[in-house]
Design a protein around this motif. Structure first.
Motif, PDB file in Angstrom:
ATOM      1  N   GLU A   1      16.486 -54.144-104.039  1.00 52.14           N
ATOM      2  CA  GLU A   1      16.325 -54.494-102.471  1.00 52.14           C
ATOM      3  C   GLU A   1      17.164 -53.483-101.928  1.00 52.14           C
ATOM      4  O   GLU A   1      16.401 -52.639-100.730  1.00 52.14           O
ATOM      5  CB  GLU A   1      16.722 -55.722-102.016  1.00 52.14           C
ATOM      6  CG  GLU A   1      15.725 -56.906-102.459  1.00 52.14           C
ATOM      7  CD  GLU A   1      16.177 -58.032-101.598  1.00 52.14           C
ATOM      8  OE1 GLU A   1      15.234 -58.829-101.764  1.00 52.14           O
ATOM      9  OE2 GLU A   1      17.212 -58.129-100.882  1.00 52.14           O
ATOM     10  N   PHE A   2      18.350 -52.971-102.257  1.00 53.66           N
ATOM     11  CA  PHE A   2      18.863 -51.761-101.550  1.00 53.66           C
ATOM     12  C   PHE A   2      18.059 -50.386-101.909  1.00 53.66           C
ATOM     13  O   PHE A   2      17.939 -49.628-100.965  1.00 53.66           O
ATOM     14  CB  PHE A   2      20.289 -51.456-102.210  1.00 53.66           C
ATOM     15  CG  PHE A   2      21.456 -52.726-101.529  1.00 53.66           C
ATOM     16  CD1 PHE A   2      21.864 -52.273-100.329  1.00 53.66           C
ATOM     17  CD2 PHE A   2      21.975 -53.484-102.282  1.00 53.66           C
ATOM     18  CE1 PHE A   2      22.695 -53.346 -99.634  1.00 53.66           C
ATOM     19  CE2 PHE A   2      22.873 -54.488-101.627  1.00 53.66           C
ATOM     20  CZ  PHE A   2      23.295 -54.423-100.543  1.00 53.66           C
ATOM     21  N   VAL A   3      17.733 -50.262-103.043  1.00 46.87           N
ATOM     22  CA  VAL A   3      16.969 -49.095-103.286  1.00 46.87           C
ATOM     23  C   VAL A   3      15.806 -49.009-102.434  1.00 46.87           C
ATOM     24  O   VAL A   3      15.680 -47.780-101.622  1.00 46.87           O
ATOM     25  CB  VAL A   3      16.637 -48.954-104.858  1.00 46.87           C
ATOM     26  CG1 VAL A   3      15.569 -47.924-104.951  1.00 46.87           C
ATOM     27  CG2 VAL A   3      17.869 -48.686-105.617  1.00 46.87           C
ATOM     28  N   GLU A   4      15.165 -50.200-102.401  1.00 49.43           N
ATOM     29  CA  GLU A   4      13.784 -50.126-101.531  1.00 49.43           C
ATOM     30  C   GLU A   4      13.863 -49.778-100.091  1.00 49.43           C
ATOM     31  O   GLU A   4      13.519 -48.983 -99.415  1.00 49.43           O
ATOM     32  CB  GLU A   4      12.916 -51.133-101.514  1.00 49.43           C
ATOM     33  CG  GLU A   4      12.240 -51.373-102.968  1.00 49.43           C
ATOM     34  CD  GLU A   4      11.257 -50.507-103.282  1.00 49.43           C
ATOM     35  OE1 GLU A   4      10.568 -50.076-102.435  1.00 49.43           O
ATOM     36  OE2 GLU A   4      10.861 -50.376-104.541  1.00 49.43           O
ATOM     37  N   GLY A   5      15.049 -50.444 -99.343  1.00 51.43           N
ATOM     38  CA  GLY A   5      15.412 -50.492 -98.207  1.00 51.43           C
ATOM     39  C   GLY A   5      16.123 -49.371 -97.682  1.00 51.43           C
ATOM     40  O   GLY A   5      15.717 -48.359 -96.872  1.00 51.43           O
ATOM     41  N   PHE A   6      16.893 -48.507 -98.631  1.00 49.73           N
ATOM     42  CA  PHE A   6      17.341 -46.994 -98.289  1.00 49.73           C
ATOM     43  C   PHE A   6      16.069 -46.314 -98.336  1.00 49.73           C
ATOM     44  O   PHE A   6      16.191 -45.030 -97.672  1.00 49.73           O
ATOM     45  CB  PHE A   6      18.490 -46.663 -99.422  1.00 49.73           C
ATOM     46  CG  PHE A   6      19.811 -47.332 -99.195  1.00 49.73           C
ATOM     47  CD1 PHE A   6      20.046 -48.171 -98.047  1.00 49.73           C
ATOM     48  CD2 PHE A   6      20.573 -47.580-100.249  1.00 49.73           C
ATOM     49  CE1 PHE A   6      21.336 -48.739 -97.915  1.00 49.73           C
ATOM     50  CE2 PHE A   6      21.905 -48.323-100.440  1.00 49.73           C
ATOM     51  CZ  PHE A   6      22.106 -49.034 -99.010  1.00 49.73           C
ATOM     52  N   GLY A   7      15.383 -46.381 -99.402  1.00 51.73           N
ATOM     53  CA  GLY A   7      14.065 -45.376 -99.502  1.00 51.73           C
ATOM     54  C   GLY A   7      13.270 -45.517 -98.188  1.00 51.73           C
ATOM     55  O   GLY A   7      12.812 -44.594 -97.888  1.00 51.73           O
ATOM     56  N   ALA A   8      13.050 -46.741 -98.058  1.00 47.89           N
ATOM     57  CA  ALA A   8      11.992 -46.704 -96.705  1.00 47.89           C
ATOM     58  C   ALA A   8      12.591 -46.401 -95.516  1.00 47.89           C
ATOM     59  O   ALA A   8      11.875 -45.939 -94.532  1.00 47.89           O
ATOM     60  CB  ALA A   8      11.584 -48.194 -96.702  1.00 47.89           C
ATOM     61  N   LEU A   9      13.973 -46.407 -95.359  1.00 50.86           N
ATOM     62  CA  LEU A   9      14.646 -46.148 -94.056  1.00 50.86           C
ATOM     63  C   LEU A   9      15.167 -44.888 -93.735  1.00 50.86           C
ATOM     64  O   LEU A   9      15.694 -44.641 -92.637  1.00 50.86           O
ATOM     65  CB  LEU A   9      15.210 -47.339 -93.580  1.00 50.86           C
ATOM     66  CG  LEU A   9      14.865 -48.827 -93.559  1.00 50.86           C
ATOM     67  CD1 LEU A   9      15.977 -49.843 -93.361  1.00 50.86           C
ATOM     68  CD2 LEU A   9      13.645 -48.882 -92.498  1.00 50.86           C
ATOM     69  N   ALA A  10      15.293 -44.304 -95.110  1.00 50.36           N
ATOM     70  CA  ALA A  10      16.165 -43.128 -95.087  1.00 50.36           C
ATOM     71  C   ALA A  10      15.644 -41.995 -93.907  1.00 50.36           C
ATOM     72  O   ALA A  10      16.603 -41.264 -93.477  1.00 50.36           O
ATOM     73  CB  ALA A  10      16.080 -42.377 -96.380  1.00 50.36           C
TER      74      ALA A  10
END
Length: 257
Positions: A60-69
């Motif tokens: 979830e952290f990886v997906e969130g960081f990737g989507a919002l970077a």
């Protein structure tokens, strides 16, 4: 029993499970992780255990960081999911979303209905970036139709990190426990200097006035917080005023970085 199998007190028999060592026959599993992974006939309960959840949390952290970077400067706005579309607060949320977009800020909400939808709708209609960070709940909804960029989360704490990390300000429209939770978490993070770019705006004097008075008269009045802590809260009824607070705080932060 051979000599190699003798269990000495100073060197008990052990089983290795990746980096984990299990000794003295306690909590030793009859199967391996690979076996449970590859044997489709085996039990599926293991995917719900705490070690497996750690990987889901990481994902979830990886997906969130990737989507919002690549998100530009943004403001997180919270409010009630229960506000109907014909309520004045819905229209205020819509106007606020549009004003933030016009000022060059993306609007981040919880992605649900009510005033969250209103803010996303206003931002999207004004040509701004409308972001929704949803949460898996036993009730309520998926992402509202005015979300341009959406991410769904299983865990509240992962979602909260995204609300804080990618926003330059925090605006609370009238809301319930979820809004209150986010409000006081944001205040705590700013107070303890975990984040340094975060004005907290309470929109709606009639709704938030009693809470602000309690914080001022009881919490501050009895010395539980300091004068600088009280000054973190800004209460207003004006959309232009809320956006101005956001812009001024962002400029002050930008000038120091």
């Amino acid at each position: 029993m051979t000599e190699e199998q003798v269990e000495y007190p100073e060197h008990p028999r052990e089983k290795q499970r990746g980096p984990v060592v299990l000794r003295r026959g306690r909590r030793v599993e009859a199967t391996t992780t690979d076996q449970r992974l590859l044997d489709s006939r085996g039990p599926s309960d293991w995917v719900h255990t705490d070690p497996w959840r750690v990987l889901r949390i990481q994902a979830e952290f990886v997906e969130g960081f990737g989507a919002l970077a690549e998100v530009p400067r943004a403001v997180t706005v919270f409010g009630s999911a229960r506000t109907p579309r014909d309520h004045p607060e819905y229209e205020q949320g819509r106007q606020l979303g549009a004003a933030l977009a016009t000022a060059g800020f993306a609007a981040i909400t919880g992605g649900g209905p009510g005033t969250m939808e209103a803010v996303n709708r206003g931002a999207s209609e004004a040509g701004g970036l409308s972001i929704g960070l949803g949460i898996e709940l036993p009730f309520e909804q998926g992402l509202n139709p005015w979300v341009d960029l959406g991410v769904n989360f299983r865990y509240f704490f992962t979602r909260k990190t995204m609300f804080i990390k990618y926003a330059q300000a925090f605006i609370c429209l009238p809301g319930g426990f979820g809004t209150l939770d986010e409000l006081f978490e944001a205040l705590t993070l700013v107070q303890t200097k975990k984040v340094t770019k975060f004005p907290v705006v309470l929109f709606g004097r009639s709704y938030w006035g009693g809470l602000y008075d309690w914080v001022k008269n009881s919490v501050y009045g009895e010395g539980k917080i300091g004068e600088k802590d009280l000054a973190l809260l800004h209460v207003t009824d004006e959309i232009d005023d809320a956006v101005r607070m956001v812009q001024e705080s962002y400029k002050a932060w930008e000038d120091t970085h």
